[in-house]
Design an enzyme around this catalytic site. Structure first.
Site, mmCIF file in Angstrom:
data_model
loop_
_atom_site.group_PDB
_atom_site.id
_atom_site.type_symbol
_atom_site.label_atom_id
_atom_site.label_comp_id
_atom_site.label_asym_id
_atom_site.label_seq_id
_atom_site.Cartn_x
_atom_site.Cartn_y
_atom_site.Cartn_z
ATOM 1 C CB CYS A 163 -0.968 -0.029 1.171
ATOM 2 S SG CYS A 163 -0.203 -0.119 2.808
ATOM 3 N NE ARG A 204 -3.812 2.694 2.697
ATOM 4 C CZ ARG A 204 -3.797 3.552 1.680
ATOM 5 N NH1 ARG A 204 -4.813 3.606 0.840
ATOM 6 N NH2 ARG A 204 -2.767 4.355 1.492
#
Lengths: 286, 73
Positions: free
Chosen positions: A237, A242
């Site tokens: 990410c 994430r």
């Protein structure tokens, strides 16, 4: 939750409400916004700040083995403790903590499905009291680096198409329209994505209430983008949190064996001199 | 204590979709503004009413979102 490949790594808010005072359980809240914990947290839960306690604060890195052992010991966690992690943003940094705990070999760590959002929405009990854990003894395993991808591995994967690259950022970050999530500081020099990566935003794995989608829904989500576990998978990410969420989904909910998190992510790749970058939507069949 | 009057709503701030999450804990209303995609927190505020907490969050979110540059793709 029973259909997941490893249902034992998830617990419900109801389960936590019933078991939060059990001996041998430590609950830790890990938020993107480290102020959230102070507003109110699950009674008895400790709080970990991702930006000071779950990384090396001098060089860019995850915790060293020694730092990890110290965090566990000072949090009252021993090797046989059951650790329940939860946090805001549907467990972004709870997944980051989970990933590090697995790197250092903690056996029983679980995520509270739905995270802080679901606990609040259900009107469950909160506390502002900060627990003072009794120090424990902790011995970490040597790091399992199969769970972590470094730049050279990603470069090889890109060149040889030897691993599926999953970019879990938003479509606007993936195409290069924006350099960071809206409103957050730009931390890279260039926008776009690693050539050949597929864009499957992390949030697609979640329901509106913050819980994970079903096994069948998740399988179809990734299968439709060519991610079926038939070759190694590297998730990335912007800074790696994430993608640790997606790593969790791919490895523990879908049960794919060879999944790693490239925590260098776009803040590394997007700042590299001379690194190849694709802009715009992913190429068809890439 | 517990979160009460929990509410989420979607608004637009200068063409950016934002989720406002607000609730009351005790006598204080808390509000969190996040960008819808990816969902990162922009502002966390509090106030004696929901409206006050939300207004503060919107103001701070607007300030941050104004800094986001769109690149030609």
């Amino acid at each position: 939750m029973a259909d997941y490949a490893h249902p034992e790594v998830l617990v419900s808010t109801e389960w936590v409400a019933q078991h939060r005072t059990d001996p041998n359980i430590v609950i830790a809240e890990v938020d993107v916004d480290t102020a959230a914990y102070n507003e109110g947290h699950i009674p008895g839960a400790i709080g970990w700040a991702w930006n000071t306690q779950l990384c090396d604060t001098v060089r860019r890195d995850i915790l060293s083995k020694q730092q990890f052992e110290e965090l566990m010991a000072s949090s009252g966690i021993s090797n046989d403790t059951t650790v329940i992690l939860y946090g805001d943003n549907n467990n972004w940094f709870a997944a980051w903590a989970f990933w590090q705990m697995k790197i250092y070999g903690h056996k029983d760590v679980r995520i509270m499905n739905g995270g802080r959002k679901k606990w609040l929405a259900e009107g469950r009990e909160l506390s502002t009291e900060i627990p003072q854990p009794k120090r424990a003894t902790y011995k970490a395993s040597d790091p399992d680096l199969s769970l972590r991808a470094f730049l050279p591995q990603v470069q090889v994967a890109m060149k040889e198409r030897s691993a599926a690259l999953v970019d879990v950022r938003s479509p606007q970050e993936f195409t290069g329209e924006i350099l960071a999530p809206p409103g957050l500081p730009e931390t890279c020099q260039r926008g776009g994505h690693i050539p050949g990566a597929r864009n499957i935003p992390w949030g697609k794995a979640c329901n509106e209430d913050g819980t994970f989608k079903s096994y069948e829904e998740l399988k179809e989500l990734y299968r439709s983008e060519g991610i079926d576990g038939s070759k190694p998978i590297i998730a990335y990410c912007r800074i790696g949190e994430r993608s640790s969420h997606t790593w969790f989904v791919l490895k523990y909910l879908l049960g794919f064996n060879n999944v790693s998190n490239y925590d260098g992510s776009w803040t590394e790749w997007g700042n590299l001199v001379g690194a190849p970058i694709e802009r715009g939507a992913a190429a068809v069949g890439a | 204590m517990r979160a009460e009057d929990y509410r989420e709503r979607r608004i637009q701030i200068d063409d950016w979709p934002v989720t406002l999450t607000s609730y009351r804990v005790g006598d204080v209303y808390h509000c969190k503004a996040d960008n819808v995609s990816p969902g990162a927190t922009l502002a966390r505020t509090s106030g004696v009413t929901r409206q006050q907490a939300e207004e503060k969050a919107i103001a701070r979110a607007r300030e941050l979102l104004a800094r986001t540059r769109r690149q030609p793709v």
